[in-house]
Write an enzyme that holds these catalytic residues in place. Sequence first.
Site, PDB file in Angstrom:
ATOM      1  N   CYS A 371       0.819  -1.211   0.000  1.00 31.36           N
ATOM      2  CA  CYS A 371       0.000   0.000   0.000  1.00 31.36           C
ATOM      3  C   CYS A 371       0.849   1.256   0.000  1.00 31.36           C
ATOM      4  CB  CYS A 371      -0.930  -0.020   1.211  1.00 31.36           C
ATOM      5  SG  CYS A 371      -2.266  -1.160   0.935  1.00 31.36           S
ATOM      6  N   GLU A 372       1.567   1.458  -1.055  1.00 30.40           N
ATOM      7  CA  GLU A 372       2.424   2.632  -1.229  1.00 30.40           C
ATOM      8  C   GLU A 372       2.510   2.903  -2.723  1.00 30.40           C
ATOM      9  OE1 GLU A 372       4.794   4.186   1.057  1.00 30.40           O
ATOM     10  OE2 GLU A 372       4.319   2.913   2.775  1.00 30.40           O
ATOM     11  N   TYR A 400      21.094  -7.631  -0.952  1.00 31.68           N
ATOM     12  CA  TYR A 400      20.378  -6.606  -0.193  1.00 31.68           C
ATOM     13  C   TYR A 400      18.876  -6.585  -0.473  1.00 31.68           C
ATOM     14  CZ  TYR A 400      25.116  -4.959   0.725  1.00 31.68           C
ATOM     15  OH  TYR A 400      26.431  -4.883   1.106  1.00 31.68           O
TER      16      TYR A 400
HETATM   17  N1  LLP Z   1      32.453  -3.845   4.339  1.00 34.11           N
HETATM   18  C1  LLP Z   1      31.785  -2.939   5.073  1.00 34.11           C
HETATM   19  C2  LLP Z   1      32.409  -2.401   6.276  1.00 34.11           C
HETATM   20  C3  LLP Z   1      30.497  -2.528   4.681  1.00 34.11           C
HETATM   21  O1  LLP Z   1      29.844  -1.623   5.399  1.00 34.11           O
HETATM   22  C4  LLP Z   1      29.915  -3.077   3.507  1.00 34.11           C
HETATM   23  C5  LLP Z   1      28.584  -2.685   3.070  1.00 34.11           C
HETATM   24  C6  LLP Z   1      30.649  -4.038   2.792  1.00 34.11           C
HETATM   25  C7  LLP Z   1      31.928  -4.393   3.219  1.00 34.11           C
HETATM   26  C8  LLP Z   1      30.120  -4.694   1.541  1.00 34.11           C
HETATM   27  O2  LLP Z   1      29.895  -3.776   0.523  1.00 34.11           O
HETATM   28  P1  LLP Z   1      29.442  -4.301  -0.922  1.00 34.11           P
HETATM   29  O3  LLP Z   1      30.568  -5.084  -1.497  1.00 34.11           O
HETATM   30  O4  LLP Z   1      28.219  -5.129  -0.739  1.00 34.11           O
HETATM   31  O5  LLP Z   1      29.145  -3.052  -1.676  1.00 34.11           O
HETATM   32  N2  LLP Z   1      21.892  -1.697   1.257  1.00 34.11           N
HETATM   33  C9  LLP Z   1      22.710  -1.050   0.246  1.00 34.11           C
HETATM   34  C10 LLP Z   1      24.173  -1.392   0.402  1.00 34.11           C
HETATM   35  C11 LLP Z   1      24.703  -1.055   1.782  1.00 34.11           C
HETATM   36  C12 LLP Z   1      26.134  -1.495   1.973  1.00 34.11           C
HETATM   37  C13 LLP Z   1      26.516  -1.430   3.408  1.00 34.11           C
HETATM   38  N3  LLP Z   1      27.871  -1.812   3.675  1.00 34.11           N
HETATM   39  C14 LLP Z   1      22.171  -1.438  -1.124  1.00 34.11           C
HETATM   40  O6  LLP Z   1      21.188  -2.157  -1.210  1.00 34.11           O
HETATM   41  O7  LLP Z   1      22.688  -0.992  -2.137  1.00 34.11           O
END
Ligand code: LLP
Length: 442
Positions: A371-372, A400
Amino acid sequence: MKYKDALPKLTLFPLTAGVNDQGHLTIGGSDTVQLAIIYGTPLYIFDEATIRAKCSEYLRELGQRYSDTLAIYACKAFTSQALIRLLHEEGFGLDVVSGGEMHVAKSAGFPLDKVYFHGNNKGEHELRRALESGVGRIVVDNFHELALLGRLASELGKSQDVLLRLSPGVDPHTHSHVATGILDSKFGFPLATGQAEEALTKAMSTPNLQLIGLHFHLGSSLFEAEPYAEAIALVLQFAAQMKQRHRFELRELNIGGGFASQYLLDSPAPPVSRYADAIVSALTEQIRQLKLEQPRLVIEPGRSIVAKAGTALYRVGGSKDIPGVRRYVFVDGGMGDNIRPALYDSKYEAVLANKMGKLETDVVTIAGKFCESGDILVKDVRLPKTEAGDVLAMPTSGAYSIPMSSNYNASLRPAVVMVKEGSARLIRRRETYDDLTGHDSP
Ligand code: LLP
């Protein structure tokens, strides 16, 4: 694969994706239309071969350029016992950010000495558990945590290896919600303000903490490799100064994650080799210039390990035609299982899994059932003519989505299956209505 030329979108799906004689999308040798019938929808499918191939690519591309490399999976991108076991088999360590993720790792039998514990506000109970369970490294994020951890370690009589999280002040050129290594960020000790040096001296003089290294994480979805090189240079220069001033020895340099994945046909992500080149050249060049010992290099990919491996399946229900404006096609999931389009304006592609051979003649907008008005999964996507009952498949849905899912509108979180060589196994069951009321007291 005969359809890859006719249907370029297939390249966004897992490595094993194909189309069978019925014109159905297959992944890991399983017919996705059948999987939708067996397990229901929304359904998340992970392809084991794609995950393993990505892990090997990281280990190969980094290992051949810099042998003392450790790759750890940032399990916030998708956490499950089955996946964590698989990562262990691939030789990965683990990045956790909460007592909950630590619990999943422990319950999956993951060796805790290969776990790095992150987070800007780890609770006392979480730190205590980490110390008691023998977590390999705690990455200290701020002064409060440093003092708290020092006290807990001494109370428990433990000696804990720690890294300091630095905020190097490098712009990663990504969405502001996922940029973390900049000065104005809640994470880490800024290099620019002198607080990093203050934290380092405090950590070195805390009796039960062994400061073995430095960490930074610039942000997520970095389509450029240069920010890594820039940050490595800044952090190694800092390490060299700290060696001179305080006899600090850098044994580990952890450069975080952030490696991009390709969600759309016109936005290819750099190959791992490109990041590896930039990272290792900057590292070896700075070590040589600054006359430092070679530290262990740690990387923390999350998204790029699982994004492509994961596919979301939805069942098409009704639709709404607004003549001259747009046609909305409704599916049985949406922002409850994937908040990313609503939260970050993230873009996805989609196909009809049961009509892979058909011409894509219509442009429609895929709306969820929540509902958005903002519950839109994909805007203006080209598809064959859609009808109720079609199975919509969204590629690159592995990162994610499930971890950020919710029970909004008292919806049930989807089931998750892992596919491999023609067989599928449930790695997480769909929630039930009883799960929804199970925590309530009447
Ligand atoms: N290391 C640290 C300390 C982090 O904070 C993160 C992600 C990663 C590694 C891994 O990053 P990646 O390789 O997945 O980019 N929810 C958001 C992404 C948030 C990422 C948070 N930290 C999205 O859906 O795009």
